[in-house]
Design a protein around this motif. Sequence first.
Motif, PDB file in Angstrom:
ATOM      1  N   VAL A 140       0.877  -1.163   0.000  1.00 18.32           N
ATOM      2  CA  VAL A 140       0.000   0.000   0.000  1.00 18.32           C
ATOM      3  C   VAL A 140       0.912   1.209   0.000  1.00 18.32           C
ATOM      4  CG1 VAL A 140      -1.746   1.281   1.248  1.00 18.32           C
ATOM      5  CG2 VAL A 140      -1.836  -1.211   1.193  1.00 18.32           C
ATOM      6  N   CYS A 142      -4.350   6.386   0.321  1.00 18.18           N
ATOM      7  CA  CYS A 142      -5.340   5.377   0.690  1.00 18.18           C
ATOM      8  C   CYS A 142      -6.453   6.063   1.473  1.00 18.18           C
ATOM      9  CB  CYS A 142      -4.675   4.307   1.561  1.00 18.18           C
ATOM     10  SG  CYS A 142      -5.852   3.223   2.358  1.00 18.18           S
ATOM     11  N   CYS A 148      -9.963  -3.689  -0.134  1.00 17.10           N
ATOM     12  CA  CYS A 148      -8.951  -4.734  -0.100  1.00 17.10           C
ATOM     13  C   CYS A 148      -9.206  -5.683   1.072  1.00 17.10           C
ATOM     14  CB  CYS A 148      -7.561  -4.143  -0.031  1.00 17.10           C
ATOM     15  SG  CYS A 148      -7.389  -2.824   1.166  1.00 17.10           S
ATOM     16  N   CYS A 198      -8.158  -1.107  -6.573  1.00 20.66           N
ATOM     17  CA  CYS A 198      -8.063  -0.017  -5.595  1.00 20.66           C
ATOM     18  C   CYS A 198      -8.518   1.291  -6.247  1.00 20.66           C
ATOM     19  CB  CYS A 198      -6.635   0.108  -5.096  1.00 20.66           C
ATOM     20  SG  CYS A 198      -6.396   1.479  -3.975  1.00 20.66           S
ATOM     21  N   LEU A 246      -2.885   0.916  -3.705  1.00 18.95           N
ATOM     22  CA  LEU A 246      -2.473  -0.485  -3.633  1.00 18.95           C
ATOM     23  C   LEU A 246      -1.911  -0.895  -4.986  1.00 18.95           C
ATOM     24  CD1 LEU A 246      -2.593  -3.087  -1.848  1.00 18.95           C
ATOM     25  CD2 LEU A 246      -4.679  -3.641  -3.098  1.00 18.95           C
TER      26      LEU A 246
END
Lengths: 438, 282, 385
Positions: free
Chosen positions: B196, B215, B221, B256, B261
């Motif tokens: 990540v 993120c 995920c 993602c 990711l």
Amino acid sequence: MSKIRSFKGGMHPEYDGKELTDSCCVIEAPLLEKYYVVLAENAGRPPKPCVAAGDKVRKYQLIAEADGFVSADLHAPTSGTVEGIVDVPGPMGGSVQAVVIVSDGNDHGSAPFDCWEKWQEKSGAELLERIRKAGIVGMGGAAFPSHVKLAVPPGKKVDTLIINGAECEPYLTADHRLMAEYPQKVITGAAVMGKLLDVSNIIIGVEDNKPDAVAALEMASAGTSVRVQLLEVRYPQGAEKQLIYAVTGRSVPPGGLPFDAGCVVQNAGSAAAVSDAVLQGIPLIERIVTVSGEAVRSPGNFKLRIGTPVIEAVKLAGGITEEPGKLILGGPMMGFAQRSFDVPIAKNTSGILLLPPKAALNFSSSPCIRCGRCVEVCPMKLMPCLLCASIEGGRFDLALKDHVMDCLECGACAYVCPSRRPLVQQFRRAKSELRKKR
Amino acid sequence: MYMLTGALLLMGITGTLLGVIIALFARIFKVDTDPRVELVRELLPGANCGGCGKAGCAAFAKSVVAGENLPSRCPVSSQEQINAIALALGISAGSGVRKRAVVRCGGDMFQTKERLNYNGVCDCNAAAVVAGGPKGCRYGCLGMGSCANVCPFGAIEIVNNLALVHRELCVGCGKCADVCPRHVIALVPADAEIHVYCNSPEKGAEKRKQCKVGCIGCRKCARYSSDQFTISGTLASVNYEAETLPGEEDVEKIQCPTGALLSAREHHRIETHDPNWKKDEK
Amino acid sequence: MLEKMSDNIPDEIKLPTGSKLVLSSSPHVSASESLRKIMLKVIAALLPAVVAGVWLFGFRALAVIAVTVISCVGAEALWCRLVKKSVSGAVGDFSAVVTGVILALNLPAAVPFYVPVIGAFLAIWLGKQLFGGLGSNPFNPAVVARVGLLIALPAAMTIWSPPRGMDKNYPQAETFFGSAMMKKVNAGELDGITCATPLGLMTDTRKILQTEGDRHQAAAARHNFDKVNSPELLKKYFWGIRPGCIGETCVPALLLGLGILLIFRLVNWRVPLAFAGSVFLLSGIVNFFFPGVTPPPLFHLLTGGLLIGAIFMATDMVTSPVTNTGCLIFGIGCGIITTVIRIWGNYPEGVSFAILLMNALVPLIDRLCVRSVFGSRAQNREQLR
């Protein structure tokens, strides 16, 4: 009048910008809608908030309680509702927590402490407790809690109290106006702290460029034990160790505290706050701030509540004339560049400077030509050019040996450097890396 | 002629004399070294990276022979080399997972808003003392190359204001992780392919304001595999202790939404070949 | 007045957006001094010596100065081009011009033009850029070039032409010109006239005395010592009317330059004072006890390149110590080496060698003179008690 005194080294800035504001009387700021009282404003542990979102607060009410000895209380700057505790841009970068108070417009509140008209009858411990309760901190620089600096550790003997009214930073005139307009407060505060410490030798050090402040102080101090000492206009005259040397001729050893030279140093603003706390029974919730710089339309000195966002202060000063290239909290020599105009002012914010892009120093990567000017001006007698060379080469051990930890970060070296090298930044980097290793 | 022979004679005598003196001194002041230390030192890579915690390979060799460390403490040597050392000394090799550094930030100059102009020393640690550095994100890579300067293997390159680890060069000594003021570099198992590329625990909306590839903690995920991914607050991370580490096909399946990711290969490709990959897609 | 002010206040106040904010470490203001200004001031301080040199040695001197400066700047630009550095940045700080002028002032006016070109490359490439450019060079580039030229091209570097005002009526003219040249001088011919420098004569004399050869010669030589040191001649030396390098002869011009440097606070006064003072003192002591060995100290002060060296070459910021004590040590060291070379060495002049040798010691001197931190002395006193 006694002789003008000074420390050795240092320099006099070519342009000190004081004439922009040194005749501007202090203007009381109108009440704002919202205040952002920063919790982690002082050196030491941040105080713990003791209010929650939705709480009604009155002016002067305690909103955050000191967490430990080296920490200071915070009080509500006005009456209103606590909106919450949010993240705001901090004066030192990053974001910090602040208590947001929405003003109710009434500004209601009464003095939380007794007024001690006859403070002379109180004991030292009582006075110290009052200073602690009022949340007074060093209002010139690091916001170190005043009660810590006034608590003499066992084994040390203090015989001199020095009130720092040097205000050697260019542009700033907040202390100057304070001393000129409220000399009685400064003198009373000094006398209170003198009583607390049980010293008879109380000296206010003032730089020679503030004749009106000196005259006012002399008039107010007539008949008291407080004495005014003229100091040469020289930067950094107001640095603690340099001030002690200039006033008493004693030097504080490297790594030592003023106690080691038998002195206690307090800022003039803090002295005035002590006077308010003792005579009127009110805690520290406002301070005088210089809003200045060439990008400000009408620079001046303003009495601002703690927690006022910088943008509001800029509004008070009539806005800007051109888009500033730098926003600085504090003076131009030691102040911190800010990333946002939403930063709230704290107890130690002595100035808000908006410099146009051209007026601000632009660091370059020109080589050092070893002109030795930095060596000449360093008030700590370090060798900035050699230190910088060691740090650039990654030799932090050499820098440590050459006393980089004793650097005041006063900026005199970088000010005079003809190559515009970021010397102070290098020293701060070395200090942070060396502290990490420890 | 006389001059020439004289000079030659003089040089010869002086040379011989000095040679004898050196030889004598070498004899007299000879330091006895354990031949095993010498042997181990020769088997070690000799990069003196300090990844084992010792000052260099010689010091590590000494500690291995003295029994203070197991050969596997060397993060650089391959398993064969470590086995060879263990065999030579007749001790157990010890077990160690090979590590590799990963910069947990994908915020290069095109993705993260560089909030302010910065003027000063070009060094991450120096920039960090100035109001925490100029980058909009307080947790991301500052991109001034302190890690690249300190890497003994030249495995880190600054591309588009972002530190990029060349996986084939990185041996996992961890020097970069030590020097980074943002603690954005992590040591992960060498065979981990998927990471990540975000290190910010801030709220998703805050992150979104500053960075396009942060993120946002959407848990996509983790829903895909709660074993392989863990979520703390608004930050997902790969669970490197999972039994099977996620592979490139998993990334494709997860999709993602911000692109935090990524497989290391893809990340490398994005940064080195096509820096504007998300620029048009506002 | 009041009305006017209220007119100026706009209805809407302009507020900052923060779009131009720059993040940097304190301090946020600086003095107006910059590298380029320092170099320009040094050039200004060199100008009196340049003017005096051109007046004394004619337009040939001006040509030499021009060639040197142009080739120095050219060498700098060429280097920057070769190593892909910013040409305008390196040339724009005028440091190459300063080096060029100082080097030119240290060349004889009659020097062939290829010499300053070689010198420029020696100074800029060997003396400066090979070490990393401005600020990193341990040796003064101009001195490196001068010493290099002196060793490599001794003949070209010692063609001394007489300055304006040095004709057949010059005191002791025959001693300076030699009998062959004297005929030409008397005849009023101007081409190819060369003569000896006072220091050169002194060294020749000394060598004759030291060899103790022909007694007759020795007697004549001793006479020579007094000849080059008459009060009348010293006065001429002071005003610069003596053979020598373009910029080194005229003492008032050099002192004026020193004044400019001191006013602009570009040099530490301790260096020139310690340098010239120690030469004066040391040669004075030697002359007092052994008058046959060397002329009196005033002769040493006024001849050769002592003053230009002490004022412009030893004081170079990059290659001199940064502390006051360091500057004193550096100056005294230069003075001692200069005197030793002048009195006992093979070369008539030792200023450049002295500066070069002391330059090499500067890092050591700096280390030696690290100041004690503010307050540490008081602490030590406390501990002693």
